[in-house]
Design an enzyme around this catalytic site. Structure first.
Site, PDB file in Angstrom:
ATOM      1  N   LYS A 157      -5.294 -31.033 -39.826  1.00  0.00           N
ATOM      2  CA  LYS A 157      -4.222 -31.441 -40.743  1.00  0.00           C
ATOM      3  C   LYS A 157      -4.491 -32.881 -41.182  1.00  0.00           C
ATOM      4  CE  LYS A 157       0.883 -31.530 -40.605  1.00  0.00           C
ATOM      5  NZ  LYS A 157       2.038 -31.263 -39.713  1.00  0.00           N
TER       6      LYS A 157
ATOM      7  N   SER B 296       5.113 -28.101 -41.619  1.00  0.00           N
ATOM      8  CA  SER B 296       4.356 -28.903 -42.553  1.00  0.00           C
ATOM      9  C   SER B 296       2.845 -28.667 -42.497  1.00  0.00           C
ATOM     10  CB  SER B 296       4.619 -30.382 -42.279  1.00  0.00           C
ATOM     11  OG  SER B 296       4.255 -30.724 -40.950  1.00  0.00           O
TER      12      SER B 296
ATOM     13  N   SER C 205       6.464 -27.366 -37.093  1.00  0.00           N
ATOM     14  CA  SER C 205       5.428 -27.416 -38.130  1.00  0.00           C
ATOM     15  C   SER C 205       4.089 -26.799 -37.771  1.00  0.00           C
ATOM     16  CB  SER C 205       5.208 -28.866 -38.570  1.00  0.00           C
ATOM     17  OG  SER C 205       6.288 -29.296 -39.346  1.00  0.00           O
TER      18      SER C 205
END
Lengths: 81, 472
Positions: free
Chosen positions: B79, B154, B178
């Site tokens: 990420k 996310s 997330s």
């Protein structure tokens, strides 16, 4: 219940520049949040210290020893790396 | 070659170790797949040249007999708020769009030590503060199972990448669900370890006392392998100190028959769409058939925990961003800015009240969990909404998408327990549904063993999404 004027005063006190139209949009969300947080006052937390983190275990002990990363502990035996 | 990109780490590593599969060949196959699936927008940065050099190094080492372990030569993405040396780390933001990390985050460093090949940086919701990955600066990430749908967030780029065969592993972060939300919406596995199990050094914070680093993978065994590599104390993140690291892969072989499972059956956890409910019930039947002992239980004070967690994340995130919110509000997307501004209107006593509630909850939840191996609930109460959709229907009312998707996961961050989402079928629109297991603190071994037993008794982890249209 907070009002837009309340939020304007807080913004001014804390040096936050924010348009009134933005405050009007935030107001119902904040009032709902304030109400939720007010309800938390009813819980038996008065004598508690804030937790700050959900960590539960003790700090490193003198028995801790360095080891190679990615290498598991031997079965049935814990290890601090 | 399509088959190769959908294999698990466990399968790939067996071939890499024996020399039957070259890390260079694997990487080139994955890079071609990344190019083919560019329309999903799962990556912000692809580090192809650096990855090729790492793959060649891995091949050379393995051919000399210097095999490091199951991640050696495996392409992994991260990420884009996890630092990797010399590569830009945008956090999905305009504010940090040109920031280049000077060092590896601890988790990236450990993946490199394990021999993984770092493939690139995955798309995310702006600063990880949201669950749609509909990013105003980098465009929306699309769900491989329905390209008009969100992948969740996310860590949405991570979920989409693993589901679409763009590498078998991505590291994400989980502050209010997330890792687990995109895993559920994209039909893959997402593991949030116990708070403090994995160092967050070098990871851009959203909320210090709620942030966790965890893997998204295609199988539970792969999640165990990645956790083994990244877990352990790190003096640069004091929350990790003093822990013992078991052999997570060996733990998968532990028998879970007769284990007690608490099924979250309170009103709060029972609000879910009909198609999610039917998959959840089927999953419970599977668990019963495996010999686990299911008991309906009520999670202590879920609504209060949720409210307190909301105050904590708003206040801490606003503290992280305070300077930029004052000086550069126009550089944020509207949804992120709204949330950050909300936090600036909370008082210190409201924040501390929330943290006192956390102290109470920690005690209550540990006592509540003690008799059970794990708890089980759906991961999200609905399957993936459409990109741009604002609300979803739940229990006869319209609820804002963010609130609905975090409803069953955020509580777990607040109390720091480990949790995993595994695929448990498909909903009415053919979209994946996730099943969430929640474990005892620092007992990922039992959590992984139960999730693995469920996974192996079902076919869901073997399903693949269709290839996305050529021109998205």
């Amino acid at each position: 219940m907070a009002t837009v004027e309340d939020l304007e005063r807080i913004a001014a006190l804390t040096g936050l520049r924010i348009a009134r139209s933005d405050l009007e949009r935030l107001l119902p969300v904040l009032n709902a949040l304030y109400a939720d947080l007010e309800r938390l006052s009813a819980l038996p937390v008065a004598g508690l210290e804030p937790a700050f983190t959900p960590r539960r275990w003790e700090e490193s002990t003198p028995q801790s020893r360095p080891g190679r990363r990615g290498e598991p502990d031997p079965p049935g035996r814990g290890r601090s790396r | 070659m399509t088959d190769l990109v959908f294999r698990s780490v466990a399968e790939l590593s067996g071939e890499i170790r024996t020399g039957a599969l070259s890390p260079v060949t694997l990487l080139e196959t994955v890079l071609a797949r990344v190019e083919r699936c560019r329309g999903l927008n799962a990556f912000i940065t692809v580090t192809a040249d650096a990855a090729r050099a790492e793959a060649r190094d891995a091949e050379r080492e393995i051919s000399r007999g210097q095999y490091r372990g199951p991640l050696h030569g495996i392409p992994v993405s991260l990420k884009d708020l996890i630092d990797t040396r010399g590569v830009r780390c945008t956090c999905g933001s305009r504010i940090l769009a040109d920031r280049v990390a000077s060092a590896d985050a601890a988790a990236a460093e450990r993946l490199r030590d394990a021999g993984a090949v770092l493939l690139g940086k995955n798309a995310l919701h702006e600063f990880a503060f949201g669950i749609t990955t509909n990013n105003p600066h980098f465009g929306p990430t699309r769900n491989p199972w329905g390209v008009d749908r969100i992948p969740g967030g996310s860590s949405g780029g991570s979920g989409a990448a693993v589901a679409a065969g763009l590498g078998p592993v991505s590291l994400g972060t989980d502050t209010g669900g997330s890792v687990r939300i995109p895993a559920a919406l994209c039909g893959v596995v997402g593991l949030k370890p116990t708070y403090g199990r994995v160092s967050r050094h070098g990871v851009f914070p959203l909320s210090w006392t709620l942030d966790h680093v965890g893997p998204l993978t295609r199988t539970v065994e792969d999640a165990a392998l990645v956790l083994q590599a990244i877990a352990g104390p790190d003096p640069r993140d004091p929350s990790t100190l003093g822990q013992s690291v078991p052999d997570f892969r060996a733990g998968l072989r532990t028998s879970v028959a007769r284990a007690r499972v608490g099924v979250l059956a309170d009103e709060y956890h029972q609000e879910m769409a009909d198609d999610v409910r039917s998959q959840f019930r089927a999953a419970l039947e599977t668990l019963s058939a495996l010999g686990l002992r299911l008991e309906e239980v009520r999670f202590p004070r879920p609504a209060e925990a949720r409210a307190a967690a909301q105050a904590v994340i708003l206040a801490e995130a606003s503290s992280v961003h305070e300077g930029w919110v004052r000086e550069r509000p126009g550089d944020y997307g509207p949804d992120t800015l709204d949330l950050l501004r909300q936090g600036l209107f909370l008082t210190a006593t409201q924040y501390l009240r929330a943290q006192k509630v956390r102290a109470m909850m920690l005690k209550e939840i540990d006592e509540f969990l003690r008799p059970y191996a794990v708890l089980v609930a759906p991961t999200t109460p609905v399957a993936a909404p459409a990109i741009g959709q604002k609300t979803v229907a739940l229990a006869g009312r319209e609820i804002e998408v963010r609130g609905a998707m975090t409803r069953l996961v955020r509580l777990i961050n607040f109390v720091g327990l480990p949790a995993i989402s595994v695929p448990c079928g498909f909903g009415a629109d053919g979209l994946p549904v996730g099943l969430q297991f929640i474990g005892r603190a620092m007992d990922e071994s039992t959590l992984l063993a139960v999730a693995h037993a469920y996974e192996q008794a079902t076919p869901w982890h073997t399903r693949r999404p269709p290839d996305p249209p050529e021109h998205l």
